[in-house]
Design an enzyme around this catalytic site. Structure first.
Site, short mmCIF file in Angstrom:
data_model
loop_
_atom_site.label_atom_id
_atom_site.label_comp_id
_atom_site.label_asym_id
_atom_site.label_seq_id
_atom_site.Cartn_x
_atom_site.Cartn_y
_atom_site.Cartn_z
N PHE A 144 0.56 -0.84 0.08
CA PHE A 144 -0.15 0.54 0.13
C PHE A 144 0.96 1.28 0.09
O PHE A 144 1.65 1.88 1.11
CB PHE A 144 -1.02 0.42 0.45
N ASP A 229 9.36 2.49 2.00
CA ASP A 229 8.46 3.50 2.11
C ASP A 229 7.98 3.57 3.25
O ASP A 229 7.37 2.52 4.41
CB ASP A 229 7.25 2.98 1.57
N LYS A 258 2.60 11.00 6.76
CA LYS A 258 2.21 11.49 7.65
C LYS A 258 2.92 11.98 9.53
O LYS A 258 2.48 13.16 10.04
CB LYS A 258 1.75 9.65 8.28
#
Length: 403
Positions: A144, A229, A258
């Site tokens: 993801f 990531d 984030k």
């Protein structure tokens, strides 16, 4: 809305005026502080999700709010048409914290990944010498990295892909954690390998440390970039600055997001080697809001919090407590607990994840499922041991009621 408005009034507006691209729990949050949120009627809930790691430092951390307020009184946006006094400082301080050489500032995590893809391709043509439009990037199944068109092109989640084709070529998918499959997939056209050191959306899946070391070795042997990531897993979530640190290796490029915005606003970045990020030239890539003064001021405050090591230590120590307590539930409605630090995937056996999330909400704990049977637990790093016990006790109570 009046003081007598009901949660259903707010939820009804959301559903009428916005596409149904999310399926949130039926709670309407009006205030928040630390590890707690309060709904429109004043009921408090323990936040066991932390905005999928965007709230690593809790809600409204005083140092982050102060940095935002101070910058709001000065300047918030210039665009990159001009220099401003926060940008270079942010890039330098983030590079120093992460042990990298260059920073590309963006906004969302998906933008960071898209940027890394573009950089890897340009590096492959300009530095590695691949023929035009032949570069390939190897990714892992179950990944993801966002939901933009290019990113869903290499997703293996059919919910993310259905009806969004045609898809962008240039990606090869191999099984996550399988170094032999990765080795077999590398060709003379491979520009980069893009992986999450821990897969979050897949259910907090932790590969063996040997796998990530093998990724590094294979990239070195084949002149291929290793892109990590760390948008969910990074910035102290797992007990170290990067989840990749636990394997004792470094990536050439990291994508961050984030928590980099401290739960205040979207901030993301691609950080890495100068000879890689330095391939970009004026006009080839950019963002009006990327690296804006407000984002940089908040990002600098985030860097200062991380530089102390306090949050990495909290995640390490409290994470051990969280996993020990969750481990007690194995055999009592739980088959497995995965994860590292203050991050766990709790695999349920006696009830669906959505039902468990709704039952937890009724007990004053906010959590969220992923892939039907997994509860994803990721509380703010400011949580206390007693609050962890409270959240785990609620999970235990929910599971007991399902037996």
């Amino acid at each position: 809305m009046t003081a007598t408005a009901q949660p259903t009034d707010f939820i009804g507006m959301d559903e009428h005026w916005s596409p149904h691209n999310y399926h949130p729990l039926p709670v309407v949050i009006a205030e928040a502080e630390g590890a707690w949120v309060t709904d429109v009627h004043g009921r408090r809930y323990l936040d066991f999700l932390a905005g999928y790691s965007a709230l690593n430092f809790g809600h409204r951390h005083p140092a982050l709010v102060a940095a935002a307020v101070e910058q709001l009184g000065r300047v918030t946006l210039t665009s990159r048409a001009f220099h401003h006094d926060q940008f270079g400082l942010f890039c330098r301080e983030l590079a120093e914290l992460t042990g990298t050489e260059m920073v590309l500032a963006m906004n969302s995590g998906a933008e960071a990944v898209e940027s890394a893809v573009k950089i890897a391709r340009k590096w492959a043509y300009r530095v590695k010498g691949l023929a035009k439009d032949t570069a390939e990037i190897i990714v892992a199944g179950g990944n993801f990295h966002g939901r933009t068109t290019t990113i869903v092109s290499f997703s293996t989640d059919e919910v993310a892909r259905a009806d969004f084709g045609p898809f962008t070529p240039g990606f090869t998918v191999v099984e996550y954690g399988d170094a032999a499959a990765l080795a077999a997939a590398i060709t003379d056209r491979t520009a980069a390998v893009l992986v999450e050191p821990i897969q979050g959306e897949a259910g907090v899946v932790v590969p063996g440390a040997d796998y990530l070391r093998e990724v590094r070795r294979l990239c070195d042997e084949n002149d291929v970039l290793f892109i990590a990531d760390e948008i969910q897993s990074g910035l102290a979530r797992t007990g170290s600055l990067f989840a990749l640190d636990h394997a004792g290796v470094r990536a050439d490029v990291y994508t961050l997001g984030k928590a980099l915005g401290g739960g205040i606003l979207p901030v993301s970045a691609v950080v890495g080697r100068r000879d890689v990020l330095g391939v970009l030239r004026p006009g080839e890539h950019g963002s009006t809001f990327g690296g804006n003064p407000l984002a940089c001021a908040v990002g600098r405050a985030v860097v200062r919090l991380l530089a102390t090591g306090e949050f990495q230590e909290r995640s390490r120590v409290l994470g051990a407590h969280l996993h020990a307590r969750l481990g007690e539930l194995v055999g009592r409605g739980v088959s497995e607990v995965r994860g590292r630090g203050l991050w766990a995937g709790v695999e349920l056996t006696t009830m669906a994840g959505r039902l468990a999330s709704e039952a937890l909400m009724e007990r004053g704990v906010l959590c969220k499922e992923t892939h039907d049977t997994t509860l994803r637990v990721a509380p703010p790093l400011v949580i206390t041991e007693a609050e962890i016990d409270q959240g785990v006790a609620a999970i235990a109570d929910v599971l007991a009621s399902a037996r």
